[in-house]
Design a protein around this motif. Structure first.
Motif, PDB file in Angstrom:
ATOM      1  N   ARG A 149      31.210   1.897  44.573  1.00 54.44           N
ATOM      2  CA  ARG A 149      30.313   1.122  45.422  1.00 54.44           C
ATOM      3  C   ARG A 149      30.648  -0.362  45.282  1.00 54.44           C
ATOM      4  N   VAL A 150      30.575  -1.078  46.404  1.00 57.41           N
ATOM      5  CA  VAL A 150      30.974  -2.484  46.465  1.00 57.41           C
ATOM      6  C   VAL A 150      29.745  -3.348  46.707  1.00 57.41           C
ATOM      7  N   ASP A 151      29.633  -4.438  45.975  1.00 55.95           N
ATOM      8  CA  ASP A 151      28.530  -5.373  46.188  1.00 55.95           C
ATOM      9  C   ASP A 151      28.577  -5.936  47.604  1.00 55.95           C
ATOM     10  N   GLY A 152      27.409  -6.063  48.208  1.00 54.11           N
ATOM     11  CA  GLY A 152      27.316  -6.688  49.514  1.00 54.11           C
ATOM     12  C   GLY A 152      27.627  -5.777  50.682  1.00 54.11           C
ATOM     13  N   VAL A 153      27.885  -4.513  50.409  1.00 49.85           N
ATOM     14  CA  VAL A 153      28.166  -3.550  51.478  1.00 49.85           C
ATOM     15  C   VAL A 153      27.211  -2.373  51.305  1.00 49.85           C
ATOM     16  N   ALA A 154      26.500  -2.019  52.347  1.00 49.87           N
ATOM     17  CA  ALA A 154      25.563  -0.905  52.268  1.00 49.87           C
ATOM     18  C   ALA A 154      26.298   0.391  51.974  1.00 49.87           C
ATOM     19  N   ALA A 155      25.677   1.243  51.161  1.00 51.49           N
ATOM     20  CA  ALA A 155      26.281   2.528  50.823  1.00 51.49           C
ATOM     21  C   ALA A 155      26.596   3.328  52.082  1.00 51.49           C
ATOM     22  N   GLU A 156      25.696   3.265  53.058  1.00 61.00           N
ATOM     23  CA  GLU A 156      25.917   4.013  54.302  1.00 61.00           C
ATOM     24  C   GLU A 156      27.163   3.528  55.031  1.00 61.00           C
ATOM     25  N   GLU A 157      27.390   2.225  54.987  1.00 60.41           N
ATOM     26  CA  GLU A 157      28.581   1.681  55.631  1.00 60.41           C
ATOM     27  C   GLU A 157      29.848   2.151  54.936  1.00 60.41           C
ATOM     28  N   GLN A 158      29.803   2.186  53.611  1.00 64.02           N
ATOM     29  CA  GLN A 158      30.957   2.691  52.874  1.00 64.02           C
ATOM     30  C   GLN A 158      31.207   4.160  53.178  1.00 64.02           C
ATOM     31  N   ASP A 159      30.138   4.929  53.271  1.00 64.60           N
ATOM     32  CA  ASP A 159      30.296   6.353  53.545  1.00 64.60           C
ATOM     33  C   ASP A 159      30.853   6.595  54.947  1.00 64.60           C
ATOM     34  N   GLU A 160      30.440   5.787  55.905  1.00 64.53           N
ATOM     35  CA  GLU A 160      30.975   5.918  57.266  1.00 64.53           C
ATOM     36  C   GLU A 160      32.467   5.585  57.294  1.00 64.53           C
ATOM     37  N   LEU A 161      32.850   4.552  56.539  1.00 66.53           N
ATOM     38  CA  LEU A 161      34.264   4.211  56.441  1.00 66.53           C
ATOM     39  C   LEU A 161      35.040   5.346  55.791  1.00 66.53           C
ATOM     40  N   ALA A 162      34.455   5.938  54.766  1.00 66.37           N
ATOM     41  CA  ALA A 162      35.125   7.038  54.074  1.00 66.37           C
ATOM     42  C   ALA A 162      35.396   8.200  55.024  1.00 66.37           C
ATOM     43  N   VAL A 163      34.447   8.492  55.898  1.00 66.52           N
ATOM     44  CA  VAL A 163      34.665   9.560  56.883  1.00 66.52           C
ATOM     45  C   VAL A 163      35.893   9.250  57.732  1.00 66.52           C
ATOM     46  N   ALA A 219      47.176   6.072  46.769  1.00 66.16           N
ATOM     47  CA  ALA A 219      46.949   4.836  46.018  1.00 66.16           C
ATOM     48  C   ALA A 219      45.455   4.654  45.784  1.00 66.16           C
ATOM     49  N   ALA A 220      45.101   4.223  44.582  1.00 67.94           N
ATOM     50  CA  ALA A 220      43.688   4.149  44.192  1.00 67.94           C
ATOM     51  C   ALA A 220      43.300   2.806  43.621  1.00 67.94           C
ATOM     52  N   GLY A 221      44.158   1.791  43.779  1.00 69.52           N
ATOM     53  CA  GLY A 221      43.860   0.488  43.217  1.00 69.52           C
ATOM     54  C   GLY A 221      44.284   0.396  41.762  1.00 69.52           C
ATOM     55  N   ASP A 222      43.693  -0.528  41.054  1.00 72.24           N
ATOM     56  CA  ASP A 222      44.012  -0.780  39.644  1.00 72.24           C
ATOM     57  C   ASP A 222      43.150   0.145  38.786  1.00 72.24           C
ATOM     58  N   MET A 223      43.656   1.331  38.504  1.00 78.54           N
ATOM     59  CA  MET A 223      42.886   2.310  37.743  1.00 78.54           C
ATOM     60  C   MET A 223      42.541   1.783  36.348  1.00 78.54           C
ATOM     61  N   ALA A 224      43.513   1.146  35.690  1.00 76.74           N
ATOM     62  CA  ALA A 224      43.262   0.613  34.352  1.00 76.74           C
ATOM     63  C   ALA A 224      42.192  -0.469  34.379  1.00 76.74           C
ATOM     64  N   GLY A 225      42.086  -1.178  35.499  1.00 75.41           N
ATOM     65  CA  GLY A 225      41.098  -2.233  35.640  1.00 75.41           C
ATOM     66  C   GLY A 225      39.739  -1.756  36.133  1.00 75.41           C
ATOM     67  N   GLY A 226      39.623  -0.461  36.383  1.00 76.92           N
ATOM     68  CA  GLY A 226      38.330   0.084  36.793  1.00 76.92           C
ATOM     69  C   GLY A 226      38.233   0.549  38.232  1.00 76.92           C
ATOM     70  N   ASP A 227      39.258   0.282  39.048  1.00 79.43           N
ATOM     71  CA  ASP A 227      39.226   0.790  40.429  1.00 79.43           C
ATOM     72  C   ASP A 227      39.285   2.311  40.411  1.00 79.43           C
ATOM     73  N   ARG A 228      38.652   2.925  41.417  1.00 82.25           N
ATOM     74  CA  ARG A 228      38.665   4.381  41.520  1.00 82.25           C
ATOM     75  C   ARG A 228      38.829   4.808  42.978  1.00 82.25           C
ATOM     76  N   GLY A 229      39.780   4.206  43.644  1.00 82.68           N
ATOM     77  CA  GLY A 229      40.079   4.635  44.992  1.00 82.68           C
ATOM     78  C   GLY A 229      39.792   3.594  46.040  1.00 82.68           C
ATOM     79  N   LEU A 230      40.406   3.789  47.221  1.00 82.62           N
ATOM     80  CA  LEU A 230      40.321   2.838  48.323  1.00 82.62           C
ATOM     81  C   LEU A 230      39.618   3.407  49.544  1.00 82.62           C
ATOM     82  N   VAL A 231      39.256   4.675  49.528  1.00 81.98           N
ATOM     83  CA  VAL A 231      38.780   5.368  50.722  1.00 81.98           C
ATOM     84  C   VAL A 231      37.547   4.703  51.325  1.00 81.98           C
ATOM     85  N   SER A 232      36.609   4.280  50.488  1.00 81.51           N
ATOM     86  CA  SER A 232      35.350   3.713  50.987  1.00 81.51           C
ATOM     87  C   SER A 232      35.255   2.208  50.767  1.00 81.51           C
ATOM     88  N   TRP A 233      36.367   1.556  50.511  1.00 83.93           N
ATOM     89  CA  TRP A 233      36.398   0.142  50.137  1.00 83.93           C
ATOM     90  C   TRP A 233      36.811  -0.669  51.368  1.00 83.93           C
TER      91      TRP A 233
END
Length: 285
Positions: free
Chosen positions: A129-143, A82-96
């Protein structure tokens, strides 16, 4: 633009096997009828983006999807988480962060479908990338999330795919090296070796990657391949990418997996596969 559409019976120089992406081709038909249409066109295999509106659909929806694949007599060789609302611009949930639990719930469902259908490749779109969340934090979640997906996939001898994507400005994986970096982080953290590159030759081209160099360097890390021509994201022969040469190079480098036809048909879906001789549409391995 190079127009090769007048030569539909071109013979490709490689002998890789093709799968039709039924989330972008044959969409003139209801989803349950698409696998049969693919079979009628001479192909043995299909792939899908996540085919349900919810990350955890009801059992009857899952059973209907599995039944459509089985009834058509085709193999499901690739399936997106599952990747979210692709038509609405979502591109995955892994780092969200806000949807991490949803992704983990979906992993069990997706791999469960794969277990029933023999699917061995699951595409985990990384997420914007999500507003208000550091890129590093998203990448750690993705791992952590990729590791969980890899562990589930390993139970059925499958791989998790990480894909560079174009047309999504906030999506951080643009080149093959970006996806390899994500896979390497998972391996360093957990030892998992079944996170692989999804080499979409269209997306890599659009993003300005050196596709030939990426093939030369990373073929042994490729778990799945997808193609479309550029510009237009239509079938091979409508644009300027030397797809035959790139696929031949992948095969020469040892890739013997599937090539997903993930393009928007420039005509009808049936006509848009005429570039490939019918004798080449059945699985070559």
């Amino acid at each position: 633009m190079v127009d090769r559409t007048a030569q539909p019976e071109r013979t490709m120089g490689h002998t890789l096997s093709y799968a039709v992406n039924c989330s972008i081709l044959f969409t003139e038909l209801p989803l349950p009828r698409r696998p049969n249409a693919v079979r009628a066109a001479g192909f043995d295999a299909v792939e899908f983006w996540w085919p349900f509106p919810d990350a955890v659909p009801g059992d009857h929806e899952i059973d209907a999807f599995i039944g459509a694949i089985r009834d058509a007599g085709v193999a499901l060789v690739g399936l997106n988480f599952a990747a979210g609302d692709m038509a609405g611009g979502d591109r995955g949930l892994v780092s969200w962060p806000a949807r991490s639990a949803e992704f983990l719930d979906n992993v069990a469902v997706t791999v469960g479908i794969g277990a029933q259908l023999g699917t061995r490749a699951f595409n985990a779109l990384y997420g914007n990338r999500v507003d208000g969340v550091a890129a590093e934090e998203q990448d750690e979640l993705a791992v952590r999330n990729l590791a969980a997906a890899a562990a589930a996939a390993a139970e059925i001898d499958a791989v998790v795919l990480v894909e560079p994507v174009s047309g999504a400005p906030r999506y951080p994986l643009r080149h093959a090296a970006d996806a390899i970096t994500a896979a390497d982080r998972v391996e360093r953290a957990t030892g998992a070796t079944n996170v692989a590159l999804l080499a979409d030759l269209y997306h890599l081209t659009v993003n300005g990657d050196d596709v030939e160099a990426a093939i030369a360097r990373y073929t042994d890390r490729v778990g799945h391949v997808q193609i479309a021509d550029h510009p237009g994201r239509h079938e091979p022969g409508t644009g300027e990418i030397e797809l035959d040469g790139q696929l031949t190079a992948l095969q020469a480098g040892g890739y013997d997996g599937w090539v997903g036809l993930e393009y928007k048909p420039s005509t009808t879906s049936t006509q848009s596969v005429e570039w490939l001789p019918r004798a080449r549409r059945a699985a070559q391995h």
